[in-house]
Design an enzyme around this catalytic site. Structure first.
Site, PDB file in Angstrom:
ATOM      1  CG  ASP A 169      -1.771   1.191   1.355  1.00 53.30           C
ATOM      2  OD1 ASP A 169      -2.434   1.357   2.396  1.00 53.30           O
ATOM      3  OD2 ASP A 169      -1.799   1.995   0.405  1.00 53.30           O
ATOM      4  CG  ASP A 200      -3.534   4.864  -2.288  1.00 50.50           C
ATOM      5  OD1 ASP A 200      -4.434   5.446  -1.638  1.00 50.50           O
ATOM      6  OD2 ASP A 200      -3.011   3.784  -1.923  1.00 50.50           O
TER       7      ASP A 200
HETATM    8  O1  LIG Z   1      -5.600   4.974   2.860  1.00 51.22           O
HETATM    9  C1  LIG Z   1      -5.169   4.935   1.750  1.00 51.22           C
HETATM   10  C2  LIG Z   1      -4.390   3.747   1.283  1.00 51.22           C
HETATM   11  N1  LIG Z   1      -4.616   2.634   2.160  1.00 51.22           N
HETATM   12  C3  LIG Z   1      -5.934   1.994   2.036  1.00 51.22           C
HETATM   13  C4  LIG Z   1      -5.976   0.785   2.959  1.00 51.22           C
HETATM   14  C5  LIG Z   1      -7.357   0.215   2.964  1.00 51.22           C
HETATM   15  C6  LIG Z   1      -8.469   0.782   3.535  1.00 51.22           C
HETATM   16  N2  LIG Z   1      -9.534  -0.057   3.354  1.00 51.22           N
HETATM   17  C7  LIG Z   1      -9.128  -1.151   2.658  1.00 51.22           C
HETATM   18  C8  LIG Z   1      -9.833  -2.280   2.215  1.00 51.22           C
HETATM   19  C9  LIG Z   1      -9.145  -3.253   1.499  1.00 51.22           C
HETATM   20  C10 LIG Z   1      -7.788  -3.097   1.229  1.00 51.22           C
HETATM   21  C11 LIG Z   1      -7.072  -1.970   1.666  1.00 51.22           C
HETATM   22  C12 LIG Z   1      -7.758  -1.010   2.382  1.00 51.22           C
HETATM   23  N3  LIG Z   1      -5.344   5.880   0.820  1.00 51.22           N
HETATM   24  C13 LIG Z   1      -6.090   6.995   1.084  1.00 51.22           C
HETATM   25  S1  LIG Z   1      -5.388   8.542   0.997  1.00 51.22           S
HETATM   26  C14 LIG Z   1      -6.864   9.350   1.341  1.00 51.22           C
HETATM   27  C15 LIG Z   1      -7.869   8.442   1.556  1.00 51.22           C
HETATM   28  C16 LIG Z   1      -9.220   8.865   1.830  1.00 51.22           C
HETATM   29  C17 LIG Z   1      -9.424   9.950   2.678  1.00 51.22           C
HETATM   30  C18 LIG Z   1     -10.726  10.372   2.924  1.00 51.22           C
HETATM   31  C19 LIG Z   1     -11.834   9.724   2.327  1.00 51.22           C
HETATM   32  C20 LIG Z   1     -11.598   8.631   1.476  1.00 51.22           C
HETATM   33  C21 LIG Z   1     -10.296   8.197   1.234  1.00 51.22           C
HETATM   34  C22 LIG Z   1      -7.418   7.090   1.435  1.00 51.22           C
HETATM   35  C23 LIG Z   1      -8.257   5.891   1.631  1.00 51.22           C
HETATM   36  O2  LIG Z   1      -8.957   5.772   2.610  1.00 51.22           O
HETATM   37  N4  LIG Z   1      -8.168   4.925   0.680  1.00 51.22           N
HETATM   38  C24 LIG Z   1      -8.904   3.685   0.842  1.00 51.22           C
HETATM   39  C25 LIG Z   1     -10.313   3.774   0.335  1.00 51.22           C
HETATM   40  C26 LIG Z   1     -10.785   4.923  -0.284  1.00 51.22           C
HETATM   41  C27 LIG Z   1     -12.121   4.999  -0.701  1.00 51.22           C
HETATM   42  C28 LIG Z   1     -12.961   3.911  -0.514  1.00 51.22           C
HETATM   43  C29 LIG Z   1     -12.460   2.743   0.084  1.00 51.22           C
HETATM   44  C30 LIG Z   1     -11.136   2.666   0.510  1.00 51.22           C
END
Ligand SMILES: O=C(CNCCc1c[nH]c2ccccc12)Nc1scc(-c2ccccc2)c1C(=O)NCc1ccccc1
Length: 331
Positions: free
Chosen positions: A36, A220
């Protein structure tokens, strides 16, 4: 040294996420972890979790590893933007990815995970490949696997070659010329606060003309879809019959029978086109004739995210040198 490991999509239908086998401890315990680049904690399902929160995942049991050491008094807690999260305590142990071993890597053992992780049976944890400034371990933050390995790598890079519905690879320490065509276009990275943030040079919808406007966003590998400014997203869905921004489904949906345009994004002079078939993510519920779009608005996110859907049409070099840069090539 170098390493190379497979990135396997966890769902045959659509690419929700990709997992990579990682061995932890002595004797080796192998877990399938989600690499990630959008976060910086290496955390795993562990023997410290209540069994009610484990549903098919493999776990890491530090007390079964002769090389595991408790990082006394340290804890971690992470919440992702989608509201999912986990927390726990910390051990150090040997971690090996595709032949590349890091000794004394901080392994964050989950004592609690959110329901969305419990229900994702194919993901045993995450390997954060963002900048270590984002690491949540307290009172002393820990280095990522890449930061720990960097000094020993032939070159301070890792590359992502993600694919649609098939296994790709993550390589560490080298750039495999067989994995891309043409030239790699490198652009600067702003690693404050700790994401691989770069500027895209613009976009085009289908065969429309290219709109040359810089879009700052993060590369990402941990996020499935693409989240971009409303202007871009409305320009795209204006071309999709029956598309609506659904409050109930939390994003743009359309009839699964709709004809979708491709989506092209720029990196410098280079252009990457996501084919129509990739732009439909999934039926909103199994069997529904309403589909969820792969391109969504970043309005509620706060930053623009180039997730797996964008990464899988390119070969991407995450260059951890000084200064850090990111390279994109066709394949
Ligand atoms: O966190 C990460 C990368 N790791 C993800 C790990 C993970 C989190 N559930 C998981 C489920 C399965 C596998 C990995 C992961 N990227 C970023 S930067 C900004 C945001 C964000 C900030 C505010 C609002 C939304 C996003 C995110 C984010 O929440 N992405 C996931 C996501 C985004 C949208 C919908 C779903 C997930």
């Amino acid at each position: 040294s170098t390493g190379s490991a497979a990135a396997v999509p966890i769902n045959a239908e659509f690419d929700i996420a990709y997992v990579t086998p990682v061995t932890l401890g002595t004797p080796p315990q192998t877990l399938q972890l989600d690499f990630d680049s959008g976060s910086s904690d290496l955390w795993v399902f562990s023997s410290h979790l209540p069994t009610s929160q484990i549903r098919g995942q493999e776990i890491y049991a530090p007390n079964k590893s002769s090389t595991a050491k408790l990082l006394d008094g340290h804890s971690w807690s992470i919440t992702y933007g989608d509201g999912s999260g986990s927390r726990g305590n910390v051990y150090t142990d040997n971690v090996t990815v595709g032949g590349l071993m890091v000794e004394r890597q901080a392994i964050e053992c989950a004592q609690q995970v959110s329901s969305s992780f419990t229900s994702e049976a194919h993901i045993d944890g995450l390997v954060g490949l963002g900048f270590s400034t984002l690491n949540t371990v307290s009172p002393k933050s820990q280095l990522t696997f890449f930061d720990n390995a960097k000094g020993a790598l032939d070159s301070p890079v890792f590359t992502a070659d993600l694919k649609h519905k098939q296994a790709g690879t993550y390589d560490f320490g080298f750039i495999d010329k067989a994995k891309y065509t043409g030239e790699i276009t490198y652009v600067p990275v702003n690693n404050d606060p700790g994401y691989w943030t770069f500027s895209s040079s613009g976009y085009a919808v289908g065969s429309g003309n290219f709109s040359a406007s810089p879009i700052s966003g993060i590369a990402d590998t941990g996020t499935s879809l693409i989240y971009l400014p409303t202007a871009v997203v409305t320009a795209y869905y204006r071309q999709v019959q029956g598309a609506t921004n659904s409050r109930s489904y939390g994003g743009y949906v359309f009839p699964c029978s709709a004809t979708l345009p491709s989506f092209t994004f720029g990196v410098g002079e280079a252009r990457f086109t996501i084919p129509p078939a990739y732009m439909s993510y999934a039926a909103v519920t199994p069997g529904s004739s309403t589909c969820f779009g792969g391109l969504q608005s970043s309005n509620g996110v706060g930053i623009n995210i180039w997730g797996d859907l964008a990464l899988k049409v390119a070969f991407v070099v995450f260059n951890g040198g000084t200064p850090p840069t990111i390279g994109w090539a066709a394949k």
